[in-house]
Scaffold this active site. Structure first.
Site, short mmCIF file in Angstrom:
data_model
loop_
_atom_site.label_atom_id
_atom_site.label_comp_id
_atom_site.label_asym_id
_atom_site.label_seq_id
_atom_site.Cartn_x
_atom_site.Cartn_y
_atom_site.Cartn_z
N SER A 185 8.29 12.22 28.18
CA SER A 185 6.89 12.03 28.57
C SER A 185 6.06 12.05 27.29
O SER A 185 6.29 11.25 26.39
CB SER A 185 6.46 13.10 29.57
OG SER A 185 5.17 12.83 30.08
N HIS A 212 7.47 8.52 31.08
CA HIS A 212 6.22 8.52 31.84
C HIS A 212 5.20 7.65 31.13
O HIS A 212 4.67 8.03 30.08
CB HIS A 212 5.68 9.95 31.98
CG HIS A 212 6.59 10.88 32.73
ND1 HIS A 212 6.49 12.25 32.65
CD2 HIS A 212 7.63 10.64 33.56
CE1 HIS A 212 7.41 12.80 33.41
NE2 HIS A 212 8.12 11.85 33.97
N ASP A 309 9.58 17.93 34.72
CA ASP A 309 10.36 16.82 35.27
C ASP A 309 11.70 16.74 34.53
O ASP A 309 11.76 16.86 33.31
CB ASP A 309 9.59 15.50 35.11
CG ASP A 309 10.28 14.34 35.79
OD1 ASP A 309 11.00 14.58 36.79
OD2 ASP A 309 10.10 13.19 35.34
#
Length: 366
Positions: A185, A212, A309
């Site tokens: 991310s 992401h 995540d």
């Protein structure tokens, strides 16, 4: 606001962390944008806008005398643009994190991905008067994540020591897996570039990446990885076969999972429902599906990023016998995702991205 960096706003003399609020410098040639951004930040005591300047040279002058923790940098400005100036600003910022502020257009997306590959920490769409509430929420979330990453505790959570961390340790030999999954991310594009660069074009293990990013950024992200990795990088599509030597990237609006085909190969299945992590795309479904199809013949790598995540999926992949690699704390822009892996005791290796790439290039030996 004044364009004079020394008079626009008073600089905070305090250091980041317990001594004071997180210090934010805004660099944007638009008076409207500067005002809109500052208005979202100023009511919150944990942040302080220490300056708002109109161009890069003013920002560099400001940073000569004042310290910032986070720099909000516009991409398109007269004179030197934000992309060209990024390396100088990173150096002048002495550790400040840079968030690129760009228009939600193809040109803006390409510029943002280029900036992320060269060290920017995150991106943000330019504010619009009709979407200020949503913009403010996203801005504060990003500022909070980066601010927390700067508050590194004195003692890190217990973690496995990377074999590359000591020259006296014997080499560890692992065979390369049948598939490598990478989740990332905030700060991930720069980390991915470092990881992929050492891997030779002859390496045939397929790599699947969940990063992401907004869906509009993904084509530019895939092109950036193609240039860095010297191998095809393609946005994953439903029913697409997983082929040797390719890099597949999750689209910005779907999770990547896999199904086994009758000939023994595998194909992509895209899923669109929200994962428990709240992320779309999410690393968790990718790792969980890898556990089901490949088990011990899969590697899951978790790079820099906010949140947790990848943790749930890594648990499943680890239980299936797969190998889990986490980025180390010092090289991560935000140690949220890899830190969760390490804290949960799932990491077989904790390494810098370039060390991971070197291990893959060496055929699994480190």
């Amino acid at each position: 606001m004044s364009s004079n960096p020394l008079t626009a706003l008073q600089a905070s003399p305090s250091t980041h962390g317990q001594d004071g609020p997180t210090r934010v410098l805004i660099v944007d040639d638009s008076a409207v944008a500067r005002a809109l951004i500052a208005r979202q930040i100023e009511p919150h005591e944990r942040f302080r806008v220490i300056g708002a300047v109109t161009h890069v040279e003013a920002a560099l002058t400001f940073l000569n005398d004042h310290a910032a923790d986070i720099i909000l940098l516009d991409v398109e400005m007269p004179g030197v643009d934000g992309i060209t100036a990024l390396p100088r600003l990173i150096t002048a910022g002495r550790g400040a994190r840079v968030i690129i502020v760009s228009a939600s257009t193809p040109a803006g997306g390409a510029a943002a991905v280029q900036a992320l590959a060269h060290g920017a920490a995150d991106t943000l769409d330019k504010p619009r008067p009709q979407g200020l509430a949503e913009f403010g929420d996203i801005l504060l979330q990003k500022l909070d994540g980066l601010a927390q990453s700067m508050d590194r505790p004195v003692q890190a959570a217990p973690a496995p020591v990377s074999p590359l961390g000591s020259r006296t340790r014997p080499a560890v030999q692992r065979s390369l897996p049948d598939i490598i999954g990478i989740g990332a991310s905030t700060g991930g594009i720069h980390a991915l570039a470092k990881l992929l660069a050492p891997i030779p074009a002859t390496m045939t293990v397929p790599i699947v990446v969940t990063q992401h990013l907004p869906a509009t950024f993904i084509p530019f992200f895939a092109a950036q990885l193609t240039a860095v990795a010297h191998r095809p990088c393609i946005m994953a599509q439903d029913r697409m076969r997983v082929r040797p030597g390719e890099i597949l990237v999750a689209p910005g609006d779907a999770h990547v999972t896999f199904v086994r085909l009758t000939d023994g190969s595998a194909a992509i299945r895209l899923k669109h429902e929200r994962a428990r992590s709240g992320c779309l795309p999410s690393v968790d479904p990718m790792f969980a599906s890898m556990a089901e199809l490949w088990g011990e013949r899969a590697w899951g790598i978790v790079l820099t990023g906010m949140g947790r995540d990848g943790l749930e999926g890594a648990r499943m992949l680890k239980a299936a016998g797969g190998t889990i690699v986490a980025q180390d704390r010092d090289s991560a822009v935000v140690w949220g995702m890899p830190g969760a892996i390490v804290t949960d005791g799932l990491a077989d290796l904790v390494m810098t991205p370039d060390a991971v790439g070197a291990m893959i290039a060496a055929g699994g030996s480190c």
